[in-house]
Design an enzyme around this catalytic site. Structure first.
Site, PDB file in Angstrom:
ATOM      1  N   TYR A 128      32.185  49.387  28.813  1.00  0.00           N
ATOM      2  CA  TYR A 128      33.399  49.719  28.071  1.00  0.00           C
ATOM      3  C   TYR A 128      33.643  48.889  26.819  1.00  0.00           C
ATOM      4  CZ  TYR A 128      34.296  52.687  32.040  1.00  0.00           C
ATOM      5  OH  TYR A 128      34.177  53.658  32.989  1.00  0.00           O
ATOM      6  N   PHE A 418      43.512  51.057  39.943  1.00  0.00           N
ATOM      7  CA  PHE A 418      43.988  52.425  39.645  1.00  0.00           C
ATOM      8  C   PHE A 418      42.831  53.265  39.134  1.00  0.00           C
ATOM      9  CE2 PHE A 418      44.873  49.650  36.029  1.00  0.00           C
ATOM     10  CZ  PHE A 418      44.280  50.318  34.974  1.00  0.00           C
TER      11      PHE A 418
END
Length: 418
Positions: A128, A418
């Site tokens: 990322y 999450f």
């Protein structure tokens, strides 16, 4: 072989949710079967337009979704975030730009909406950074050898007049959300928890009951009866050969709005009869726990790694949202290959207030948006990044000033996944 241009990236339709879940499960090496109940339940929280699929013909080969989130900045402000999750690309379709197309689409939409940052929990480290994300918080997990810790086995509760009560899931759903809101307003890096989070924490959905273990919940109340802490844990059932209990308590969640409550809850879980080991779950790397023990070496680190990643989308809004413990001015040159947050900015900060504006002044510190994102919550050091060659000083001492402005006395922490 199909090229990347043959793969269609688009929001999923309601009737494609089972195929999307199957592709996601496949990407995470989970059983690819999907029940009707699971598809129906997951479909209730997928945000329309923000649940993307990559389709090769009629087959879903990539998944991506985002949802609205709030993250706490240094000083307690709630900042709008684009939370990214459920990212997968099927092994047969790697290296075709699928993730790049999904990520680029989502971040551009988040910028257009006015989100200040994007967030994610990275399953793998190298992926990322190329999209402007930087590791912004760290987690640690300890395993406590309770007999070695040196704790008083006669401990019977908080010494300050408070108390610890065991409660059920219904009570947690009533008191937990308000307590957590108080907690996250004071914890940089914490993200909000919705109704679904509390439902999952107190009772798995019907389709997943086979994987559910009912936990214990303990609350700390002050002498005035105010709830200031919540602990959720499970305990295994293990006995030694000499008929000695050797159970391990696994902490699933521990939040507190006062040091007294935090200390009391750790003391409680380490005093449960038959429990000889405590796994702390995901904690801040500067958690109070080890130093609470008479012998801190009884708490052995079993995991320590990056956790929450942040991607700044609006430099001005992000830097003006947080507070600063020192006074100074710094000109930042921010590079952003995606064109979302790049530019030159002057930061004027003090404990009394902050201003961040675009400027044409000479840059003093040159860095990528990923590096600025790592610095934003105060955990990373600009001086360290200069030493690593990831940040460049155009003026001697600029990294030291950046640390004086940005770093925090307690480390940021995101307790959730999450």
């Amino acid at each position: 072989m199909n090229t990347r241009h043959d793969i269609d990236i688009r929001p999923v339709h309601a009737d494609e949710i089972p195929a999307w879940i199957r592709a996601m499960n496949t990407g995470f090496l989970r059983p690819p079967s999907v029940s009707e109940a699971e598809a129906e339940d997951r479909g209730t929280y997928l945000v329309p337009g923000r649940t993307l699929g990559a389709f090769d013909g009629g087959r879903c080969v990539g998944t991506f979704r985002s949802f609205p989130q709030e993250i706490t900045a240094v000083g307690g402000a709630a900042v709008r975030a684009d939370a990214v999750t459920n990212v997968s690309v099927t092994a047969t379709h790697r290296r075709r730009g699928v993730l790049t197309r999904m990520m680029t689409r989502d971040l551009a939409a988040a910028k257009e909406r006015g989100d200040v940052v994007a967030t994610l929990i990275a399953a793998e480290y190298p992926i990322y950074g190329r999209y402007g994300f930087g590791a912004a918080t760290t987690l640690a997990e300890w395993t406590v050898d309770v007999p070695r810790a040196g704790l008083d086995p006669r401990w019977a509760g908080p010494e300050d007049g408070g108390r610890i009560d065991l409660v059920d899931g219904d009570e947690v759903r009533k008191t937990g959300p308000e307590l957590y809101e108080r907690f996250r307003r004071a914890q940089p890096g914490a993200t909000d928890r919705g109704e679904r989070w509390w439902r999952l924490a107190t009772g798995a959905p019907a389709w997943d009951r086979g994987a559910w273990t009912e936990p214990f919940h303990a609350v700390h109340r002050t002498a005035r009866g105010e709830v200031e802490g919540l602990l959720t844990y499970t305990v295994d059932d293990h006995w030694g050969d000499a008929k000695q209990p050797l159970d391990t308590a696994r902490v699933k969640d521990l939040i507190a709005v006062s040091p007294a409550a935090e200390r009391a809850l750790w003391r409680y879980v380490c005093s449960i009869d038959w429990v000889t080991g405590v796994r702390t779950g995901r904690r801040a790397p500067d958690d109070l726990l080890p130093q609470l023990l008479p012998d801190p070496r009884a708490a052995r680190i079993t995991s320590q790694a990056d956790w929450l990643w942040v991607r700044i989308l609006d430099v001005v809004a992000a830097l003006e949202a947080r507070t600063y413990g020192a006074t100074g001015a710094l000109v930042l040159e921010v590079a952003d290959g995606d064109g979302l947050a790049g530019g030159r900015y002057r930061l004027d900060a003090s404990p009394e207030g902050v201003s961040c504006t675009r400027t044409t002044e000479d840059a003093e510190l040159v860095l990528g948006v990923a590096e600025l994102s790592s610095l934003w919550l105060g955990d990373e050091s600009a001086v360290r990044l200069v030493a690593l060659g990831r940040v460049r000083e155009e003026r001697a001492g600029a990294g030291l000033l950046a640390d004086a402005l940005l770093r925090t006395s307690r480390r940021p922490w995101c307790p959730d996944v999450f």
